[in-house]
Design a protein around this motif. Structure first.
Motif, PDB file in Angstrom:
ATOM      1  N   VAL A   8     109.050 -59.008  30.934  1.00 29.76           N
ATOM      2  CA  VAL A   8     110.009 -57.633  30.742  1.00 29.76           C
ATOM      3  C   VAL A   8     108.994 -56.933  29.674  1.00 29.76           C
ATOM      4  O   VAL A   8     109.211 -57.616  28.669  1.00 29.76           O
ATOM      5  N   LEU A   9     109.710 -55.876  29.778  1.00 28.62           N
ATOM      6  CA  LEU A   9     108.666 -55.025  28.436  1.00 28.62           C
ATOM      7  C   LEU A   9     110.275 -54.583  28.230  1.00 28.62           C
ATOM      8  O   LEU A   9     110.897 -53.798  28.504  1.00 28.62           O
ATOM      9  N   ILE A  10     110.848 -54.506  27.249  1.00 25.71           N
ATOM     10  CA  ILE A  10     111.921 -53.817  26.242  1.00 25.71           C
ATOM     11  C   ILE A  10     111.607 -52.958  25.343  1.00 25.71           C
ATOM     12  O   ILE A  10     111.199 -52.321  25.031  1.00 25.71           O
ATOM     13  N   VAL A  11     111.511 -51.944  26.247  1.00 31.80           N
ATOM     14  CA  VAL A  11     111.854 -50.188  26.028  1.00 31.80           C
ATOM     15  C   VAL A  11     112.738 -49.568  24.559  1.00 31.80           C
ATOM     16  O   VAL A  11     111.854 -49.169  23.444  1.00 31.80           O
ATOM     17  N   SER A  12     113.521 -50.221  25.018  1.00 34.28           N
ATOM     18  CA  SER A  12     114.553 -50.459  24.005  1.00 34.28           C
ATOM     19  C   SER A  12     115.712 -51.434  23.693  1.00 34.28           C
ATOM     20  O   SER A  12     115.582 -51.386  25.060  1.00 34.28           O
ATOM     21  N   CYS A  13     116.875 -51.195  22.846  1.00 33.93           N
ATOM     22  CA  CYS A  13     117.604 -52.060  23.501  1.00 33.93           C
ATOM     23  C   CYS A  13     118.696 -52.268  21.878  1.00 33.93           C
ATOM     24  O   CYS A  13     118.328 -52.156  20.681  1.00 33.93           O
ATOM     25  N   ALA A  14     119.992 -51.331  22.178  1.00 29.00           N
ATOM     26  CA  ALA A  14     120.656 -51.378  21.193  1.00 29.00           C
ATOM     27  C   ALA A  14     121.102 -52.661  20.289  1.00 29.00           C
ATOM     28  O   ALA A  14     121.764 -52.421  19.271  1.00 29.00           O
ATOM     29  N   VAL A  30     121.493 -66.165  36.593  1.00 31.57           N
ATOM     30  CA  VAL A  30     122.317 -65.201  37.538  1.00 31.57           C
ATOM     31  C   VAL A  30     122.100 -63.994  36.720  1.00 31.57           C
ATOM     32  O   VAL A  30     122.158 -63.665  35.698  1.00 31.57           O
ATOM     33  N   PRO A  31     122.917 -62.535  37.784  1.00 33.75           N
ATOM     34  CA  PRO A  31     122.551 -61.405  37.891  1.00 33.75           C
ATOM     35  C   PRO A  31     124.080 -61.485  36.320  1.00 33.75           C
ATOM     36  O   PRO A  31     124.737 -61.780  36.098  1.00 33.75           O
ATOM     37  N   PRO A  32     124.215 -60.808  34.927  1.00 33.88           N
ATOM     38  CA  PRO A  32     124.850 -60.683  33.597  1.00 33.88           C
ATOM     39  C   PRO A  32     126.712 -60.008  34.369  1.00 33.88           C
ATOM     40  O   PRO A  32     126.085 -59.233  35.162  1.00 33.88           O
ATOM     41  N   GLY A  33     126.831 -60.667  33.731  1.00 32.79           N
ATOM     42  CA  GLY A  33     128.795 -60.102  34.423  1.00 32.79           C
ATOM     43  C   GLY A  33     129.543 -60.157  32.866  1.00 32.79           C
ATOM     44  O   GLY A  33     128.763 -59.253  31.699  1.00 32.79           O
ATOM     45  N   PRO A  34     130.450 -60.014  33.103  1.00 29.61           N
ATOM     46  CA  PRO A  34     131.476 -59.490  31.966  1.00 29.61           C
ATOM     47  C   PRO A  34     131.712 -60.140  30.589  1.00 29.61           C
ATOM     48  O   PRO A  34     131.660 -59.661  29.843  1.00 29.61           O
ATOM     49  N   LEU A  35     131.211 -61.288  30.085  1.00 31.59           N
ATOM     50  CA  LEU A  35     130.629 -62.023  28.928  1.00 31.59           C
ATOM     51  C   LEU A  35     129.621 -61.611  28.254  1.00 31.59           C
ATOM     52  O   LEU A  35     130.555 -61.087  27.225  1.00 31.59           O
ATOM     53  N   THR A  36     128.781 -60.993  28.716  1.00 34.21           N
ATOM     54  CA  THR A  36     127.482 -59.902  28.485  1.00 34.21           C
ATOM     55  C   THR A  36     127.717 -58.340  28.330  1.00 34.21           C
ATOM     56  O   THR A  36     126.714 -57.953  27.890  1.00 34.21           O
ATOM     57  N   GLN A  37     128.554 -58.182  29.055  1.00 33.11           N
ATOM     58  CA  GLN A  37     129.371 -56.391  29.024  1.00 33.11           C
ATOM     59  C   GLN A  37     127.911 -56.282  30.274  1.00 33.11           C
ATOM     60  O   GLN A  37     127.990 -54.598  29.551  1.00 33.11           O
ATOM     61  N   GLY A  38     127.381 -56.654  30.736  1.00 35.12           N
ATOM     62  CA  GLY A  38     126.538 -56.469  31.778  1.00 35.12           C
ATOM     63  C   GLY A  38     124.634 -56.845  31.508  1.00 35.12           C
ATOM     64  O   GLY A  38     124.110 -55.679  32.385  1.00 35.12           O
ATOM     65  N   ARG A  39     125.013 -56.690  30.626  1.00 37.08           N
ATOM     66  CA  ARG A  39     123.559 -56.850  28.839  1.00 37.08           C
ATOM     67  C   ARG A  39     122.716 -58.193  29.633  1.00 37.08           C
ATOM     68  O   ARG A  39     123.092 -59.617  29.869  1.00 37.08           O
ATOM     69  N   HIS A  55     120.924 -53.989  28.168  1.00 33.60           N
ATOM     70  CA  HIS A  55     120.908 -53.299  28.928  1.00 33.60           C
ATOM     71  C   HIS A  55     119.450 -53.490  30.058  1.00 33.60           C
ATOM     72  O   HIS A  55     118.450 -53.305  29.755  1.00 33.60           O
ATOM     73  N   GLY A  56     119.743 -53.332  31.334  1.00 36.95           N
ATOM     74  CA  GLY A  56     119.280 -53.282  32.783  1.00 36.95           C
ATOM     75  C   GLY A  56     118.063 -52.543  32.819  1.00 36.95           C
ATOM     76  O   GLY A  56     116.720 -51.810  32.506  1.00 36.95           O
ATOM     77  N   HIS A  57     118.225 -51.012  31.999  1.00 38.26           N
ATOM     78  CA  HIS A  57     118.219 -50.049  31.892  1.00 38.26           C
ATOM     79  C   HIS A  57     116.697 -49.936  30.581  1.00 38.26           C
ATOM     80  O   HIS A  57     116.232 -49.244  30.443  1.00 38.26           O
ATOM     81  N   GLU A  58     117.465 -50.514  30.260  1.00 41.44           N
ATOM     82  CA  GLU A  58     116.479 -50.166  28.229  1.00 41.44           C
ATOM     83  C   GLU A  58     115.054 -51.454  28.803  1.00 41.44           C
ATOM     84  O   GLU A  58     113.802 -51.953  27.889  1.00 41.44           O
ATOM     85  N   LEU A  59     114.943 -52.125  30.325  1.00 42.29           N
ATOM     86  CA  LEU A  59     113.907 -52.982  30.197  1.00 42.29           C
ATOM     87  C   LEU A  59     112.728 -52.415  31.427  1.00 42.29           C
ATOM     88  O   LEU A  59     113.795 -52.043  32.054  1.00 42.29           O
TER      89      LEU A  59
END
Length: 63
Positions: A8-14, A30-39, A55-59
């Motif tokens: 993946v290309l990391i467009v941004s990352c908080a 597996v898709p991220p869950g509550p432990l990683t707050q969806g990241r 977050h998915g929108h940052e990738l």
């Protein structure tokens, strides 16, 4: 949605703004869950930078 070991290309990352513009690989099996707050966990292709949570929108899929 991403797959484990996908490049993946990391467009941004908080979590760590230094990684913006770098590439990396998805660590999660597996898709991220509550432990990683969806990241997603990304292993960055750079020395001295640990795995980051993005977050998915940052990738973007890269090749």
């Amino acid at each position: 949605m991403f797959d484990a070991r996908e490049k993946v290309l990391i467009v941004s990352c908080a979590d760590d703004p230094r990684v913006a513009g770098k590439t990396g690989r998805i660590v999660d099996e597996v898709p991220p869950g509550p432990l990683t707050q969806g990241r997603w966990t990304v292993k960055v292709d750079a020395l001295w930078i640990a795995n980051v949570l993005c977050h998915g929108h940052e990738l973007q899929k890269a090749g």
